[in-house]
Motif scaffolding. Sequence first.
Motif, short mmCIF file in Angstrom:
data_model
loop_
_atom_site.label_atom_id
_atom_site.label_comp_id
_atom_site.label_asym_id
_atom_site.label_seq_id
_atom_site.Cartn_x
_atom_site.Cartn_y
_atom_site.Cartn_z
N SER A 1 76.99 45.87 13.50
CA SER A 1 76.68 47.07 14.27
C SER A 1 77.68 47.28 15.39
CB SER A 1 75.27 46.93 14.87
OG SER A 1 75.02 47.98 15.79
N THR A 2 78.00 48.56 15.66
CA THR A 2 78.86 48.88 16.79
C THR A 2 78.07 49.09 18.07
OG1 THR A 2 78.78 51.24 16.21
CG2 THR A 2 80.61 49.92 15.30
N THR A 3 76.75 49.12 17.95
CA THR A 3 75.90 49.26 19.12
C THR A 3 75.90 47.96 19.91
OG1 THR A 3 74.46 50.76 17.88
CG2 THR A 3 73.55 49.80 19.91
N PRO A 4 76.04 48.02 21.24
CA PRO A 4 76.03 46.78 22.03
C PRO A 4 74.74 45.99 21.84
CG PRO A 4 76.84 48.62 23.35
CD PRO A 4 76.30 49.20 22.07
N THR A 5 74.89 44.67 21.74
CA THR A 5 73.75 43.78 21.54
C THR A 5 73.62 42.84 22.74
OG1 THR A 5 74.05 43.81 19.15
CG2 THR A 5 72.73 42.02 20.06
N TRP A 6 72.40 42.78 23.26
CA TRP A 6 72.09 41.93 24.41
C TRP A 6 71.16 40.81 23.97
CZ3 TRP A 6 72.74 43.82 29.81
CH2 TRP A 6 73.43 45.02 29.88
N PHE B 1 71.99 40.99 14.25
CA PHE B 1 72.81 42.08 14.77
C PHE B 1 74.31 41.86 14.59
CE2 PHE B 1 68.90 42.35 17.47
CZ PHE B 1 68.44 43.57 16.97
N GLY B 2 74.70 40.70 14.11
CA GLY B 2 76.10 40.44 13.82
C GLY B 2 76.92 39.91 14.97
N LYS B 3 76.39 39.99 16.19
CA LYS B 3 77.18 39.61 17.36
C LYS B 3 76.27 39.57 18.58
CE LYS B 3 78.39 44.47 18.09
NZ LYS B 3 77.05 44.73 18.57
N PRO C 1 81.88 30.93 21.11
CA PRO C 1 82.76 30.99 19.93
C PRO C 1 82.78 32.36 19.26
CG PRO C 1 81.56 28.92 19.94
CD PRO C 1 80.99 29.75 21.05
N GLY C 2 81.63 32.99 19.10
CA GLY C 2 81.59 34.32 18.51
C GLY C 2 82.28 35.35 19.37
N MET C 3 82.07 35.25 20.68
CA MET C 3 82.73 36.19 21.60
C MET C 3 84.24 36.01 21.56
SD MET C 3 80.24 36.16 24.96
CE MET C 3 78.59 36.87 24.92
N ARG C 4 84.70 34.76 21.54
CA ARG C 4 86.14 34.51 21.51
C ARG C 4 86.76 35.04 20.22
NH1 ARG C 4 87.62 29.92 20.76
NH2 ARG C 4 85.71 28.66 20.66
#
Length: 284
Positions: free
Chosen positions: A2-7, A76-78, A122-125
């Motif tokens: 998703s391109t929607t921001p995930t919190w 959400f993928g991220k 790791p996912g953010m990097r």
Amino acid sequence: MSTTPTWLITGASSGLGHDLASHVLNEGHEVVLAARNEQSMQQLAAQYPESALVVGVDVTNPEQRKSLISRAEQRFGKIDFLVNNAGIDYLGAIEEQREEDYRQVFEVNFFAAVELLRLALPGMRARRSGMIVNMSSMDGIASLPGNAFYSASKFALEGLTESLWQEIEPVGLKAVLVEPGSFLTGIDARTHFSGELIPDYDDSSGNFFRAMQNVEMLRDVIFPGDPKRAAEVLFEQLTSHPTMHRIILGSDAMRRIQTKMDDLQADFDASRLFAAKTDFAKAS
């Protein structure tokens, strides 16, 4: 993905965490709500079935922490924003408090946050995108008698986060400290005294004890902050490409932190008279 921001917001079952999750969802973003008590989170998530995920978690449990990050990324993928908001507090003088209580304060307020951000990084990097939001407190800048271990856990989080943003900004990530004052979040009902009162501390930490014993009468004085307004301001600041590393929330936080800064400046200025005298003598 998703391109929607995930919190991912811990401590989302009540208080500022719950209000922030509600505001973020209302703004159209995706939220993973995480806490031990799922009931209030389920009620909120039911209003946003496509964009909310509830995960019951004890943040001090290593396997549950791993599962939380995994479920968030699977759904959400991220994770774009990790908000380390879960926290507990025990009150009492340093000598009064029980070891098992103050160690638990550090397990929740500091070590759980450390491990969650280590799992999320790791996912953010890999995406070169993401923000770690560590919920500190005005007590993480300026301590009070009777609340030493809570303050110490937040001081530790402050020091860690200062290092963190220097480590991750070169790879495109952000780390932010949030320093709220006293907000009416219900924490007063969840905060307990630890140990037995010692009369010698009556004029210091004892004042804190008496204030909390009369919290209903002093509620407007002790808790001037509105968590719903805090959630709105916090969302705005975090999503507006902030350059600040610290976000202070509440007029009481501004006053207390300013007093601490003034005290620090006074000690710094006084130390100018002798600090350099401790250096090795230069050869003539």
